[in-house]
Design a protein around this motif. Sequence first.
Motif, mmCIF file in Angstrom:
data_model
loop_
_atom_site.group_PDB
_atom_site.id
_atom_site.type_symbol
_atom_site.label_atom_id
_atom_site.label_comp_id
_atom_site.label_asym_id
_atom_site.label_seq_id
_atom_site.Cartn_x
_atom_site.Cartn_y
_atom_site.Cartn_z
ATOM 1 N N GLY A 1 0.800 -1.215 0.000
ATOM 2 C CA GLY A 1 0.000 0.000 0.000
ATOM 3 C C GLY A 1 0.834 1.267 0.000
ATOM 4 N N SER A 2 1.971 1.251 0.698
ATOM 5 C CA SER A 2 2.802 2.457 0.751
ATOM 6 C C SER A 2 3.375 2.811 -0.612
ATOM 7 C CB SER A 2 3.945 2.263 1.756
ATOM 8 O OG SER A 2 4.792 1.190 1.354
ATOM 9 N N ALA A 3 3.504 1.815 -1.511
ATOM 10 C CA ALA A 3 4.038 2.063 -2.852
ATOM 11 C C ALA A 3 3.018 2.726 -3.773
ATOM 12 C CB ALA A 3 4.518 0.757 -3.470
ATOM 13 N N PHE A 4 1.771 2.823 -3.350
ATOM 14 C CA PHE A 4 0.738 3.509 -4.126
ATOM 15 C C PHE A 4 0.291 4.796 -3.438
ATOM 16 C CE2 PHE A 4 0.540 -0.819 -5.605
ATOM 17 C CZ PHE A 4 0.250 -0.709 -6.940
ATOM 18 N N SER A 5 1.004 5.199 -2.422
ATOM 19 C CA SER A 5 0.540 6.257 -1.532
ATOM 20 C C SER A 5 1.407 7.500 -1.642
ATOM 21 C CB SER A 5 0.550 5.735 -0.085
ATOM 22 O OG SER A 5 -0.048 6.639 0.791
ATOM 23 N N HIS A 6 0.759 8.658 -1.751
ATOM 24 C CA HIS A 6 1.439 9.953 -1.784
ATOM 25 C C HIS A 6 0.596 10.944 -0.994
ATOM 26 C CE1 HIS A 6 2.639 7.783 -5.440
ATOM 27 N NE2 HIS A 6 3.800 8.397 -5.330
ATOM 28 N N GLN A 7 1.262 11.802 -0.221
ATOM 29 C CA GLN A 7 0.553 12.802 0.570
ATOM 30 C C GLN A 7 0.607 14.191 -0.033
ATOM 31 O OE1 GLN A 7 1.766 12.859 4.634
ATOM 32 N NE2 GLN A 7 1.001 10.805 5.078
ATOM 33 N N GLU A 8 1.594 14.461 -0.861
ATOM 34 C CA GLU A 8 1.740 15.785 -1.441
ATOM 35 C C GLU A 8 1.605 15.715 -2.955
ATOM 36 O OE1 GLU A 8 5.541 17.039 0.439
ATOM 37 O OE2 GLU A 8 4.300 18.674 1.203
ATOM 38 N N PHE A 9 1.015 16.741 -3.530
ATOM 39 C CA PHE A 9 0.732 16.714 -4.959
ATOM 40 C C PHE A 9 2.012 16.728 -5.794
ATOM 41 C CE2 PHE A 9 -0.488 18.569 -9.039
ATOM 42 C CZ PHE A 9 -1.493 17.685 -9.394
ATOM 43 N N TRP A 10 3.036 17.465 -5.359
ATOM 44 C CA TRP A 10 4.281 17.504 -6.132
ATOM 45 C C TRP A 10 4.923 16.117 -6.162
ATOM 46 C CZ3 TRP A 10 8.926 15.942 -4.229
ATOM 47 C CH2 TRP A 10 9.073 15.856 -2.838
ATOM 48 N N HIS A 11 4.830 15.390 -5.035
ATOM 49 C CA HIS A 11 5.389 14.047 -4.953
ATOM 50 C C HIS A 11 4.648 13.114 -5.912
ATOM 51 C CE1 HIS A 11 6.307 10.344 -2.200
ATOM 52 N NE2 HIS A 11 7.137 10.411 -3.229
ATOM 53 N N LEU A 12 3.324 13.178 -5.874
ATOM 54 C CA LEU A 12 2.506 12.384 -6.793
ATOM 55 C C LEU A 12 2.809 12.746 -8.237
ATOM 56 C CD1 LEU A 12 -0.003 10.491 -7.318
ATOM 57 C CD2 LEU A 12 -1.363 12.593 -7.266
ATOM 58 N N GLY A 13 2.882 14.041 -8.537
ATOM 59 C CA GLY A 13 3.090 14.479 -9.909
ATOM 60 C C GLY A 13 4.408 14.000 -10.493
ATOM 61 N N MET A 14 5.483 14.113 -9.726
ATOM 62 C CA MET A 14 6.788 13.698 -10.229
ATOM 63 C C MET A 14 6.846 12.188 -10.448
ATOM 64 S SD MET A 14 9.470 16.127 -8.168
ATOM 65 C CE MET A 14 10.843 15.538 -9.164
ATOM 66 N N ASN A 15 6.307 11.419 -9.500
ATOM 67 C CA ASN A 15 6.337 9.966 -9.656
ATOM 68 C C ASN A 15 5.452 9.499 -10.805
ATOM 69 O OD1 ASN A 15 8.177 9.519 -7.655
ATOM 70 N ND2 ASN A 15 6.718 8.821 -6.126
#
Length: 341
Positions: free
Chosen positions: A182-196
């Motif tokens: 689950g942690s490998a599909f999880s992001h708390q910040e939009f910049w983190h999600l966007g870059m990945n």
Amino acid sequence: MLGIRSSLTLIPKLPARQIGLVNVPLKSLTLKNCIHTKNIDVRIRPIINNLLLKRTFMSTNVKHPRWDNRIFYADSSDRYTRLNRFQQFNNNGNKEEDNSVRNVTVVGLASMVGIYFGSQYLFDYVPIFSYFKTHPKSFVYALLGTNLAIYGLWQLPRCWSFMQRYMLLQKSRIPSYWSIVGSAFSHQEFWHLGMNMLALWSFGTSIATMLGTSNFFSLYMNSAIAGSLFSLWYPRIARMAMMGPSLGASGALFGVLGCFSYLVPHAQILLFVFPIPGGAWIAFLGSVAWNAAGCVLRWGSFDYAAHLGGSAIGVLYGWYISKQVEKRRQERFERETRWLR
């Protein structure tokens, strides 16, 4: 574009009592030097009386029986509040299951074996997945959507206790085996999600088309699990006293990058809009050196161990697939030239 795994950050000189790290009166103590790495490794060094807080900031006994909307609607410039607002609902008084790293490792390795041998069956015979067998790019888009949906759940306060249990990889206390996935599909910040997600879109669509959906699924999931296992074992091997939780798709993404770079070593790689000299393999080796240095020097806020774990699985997949391709090519050559003998 390389994926990264985010860590939770503590603001210097934030009063210890304010964030619930201790439940005894502290009038003058502050948390000054808060150092973390990838899966959120946090080490705290107090100022007065050489007091060492031997708990991670995720393991507090402070109970918050109801929602505090002030935290949810706090000023977004407060990065600690923005990243960790869900922690007000952490309640260790419920005697939650605490799985040992050894047991989690056994479960993780068994899952990797099952995924490797079962992925072909999954995409051949399970209706929900069989569609993606002939549409590998659509499967990558489905992964993008899944990450985006889980990011949305982090924005809902009522989901925080569930997210903390299953979507966050904690180092000192592991309440669920599912957290390694689950942690490998999880992001708390939009910049983190966007870059990945940009990295997943850039490399994932190409490698999924090359390998096929089932092989790509096996590569992605096993790289994610290996990254989580490396992240759990690193602080114990390095004997780091304080380790916090981590999250992010970077372990899986470095696996995808490693496999892609091994199979297509001379492909052109861009860092944003700037080409990296030497091609994909040189860029990948540079990322391995950077992550290895990060593990040794413990700089920044990235989970370098998870990056290395995913990278190792990616190279292993690339090597194995290249051997299989070479074997089939040799068999085909022998069949076609048999009549000449």
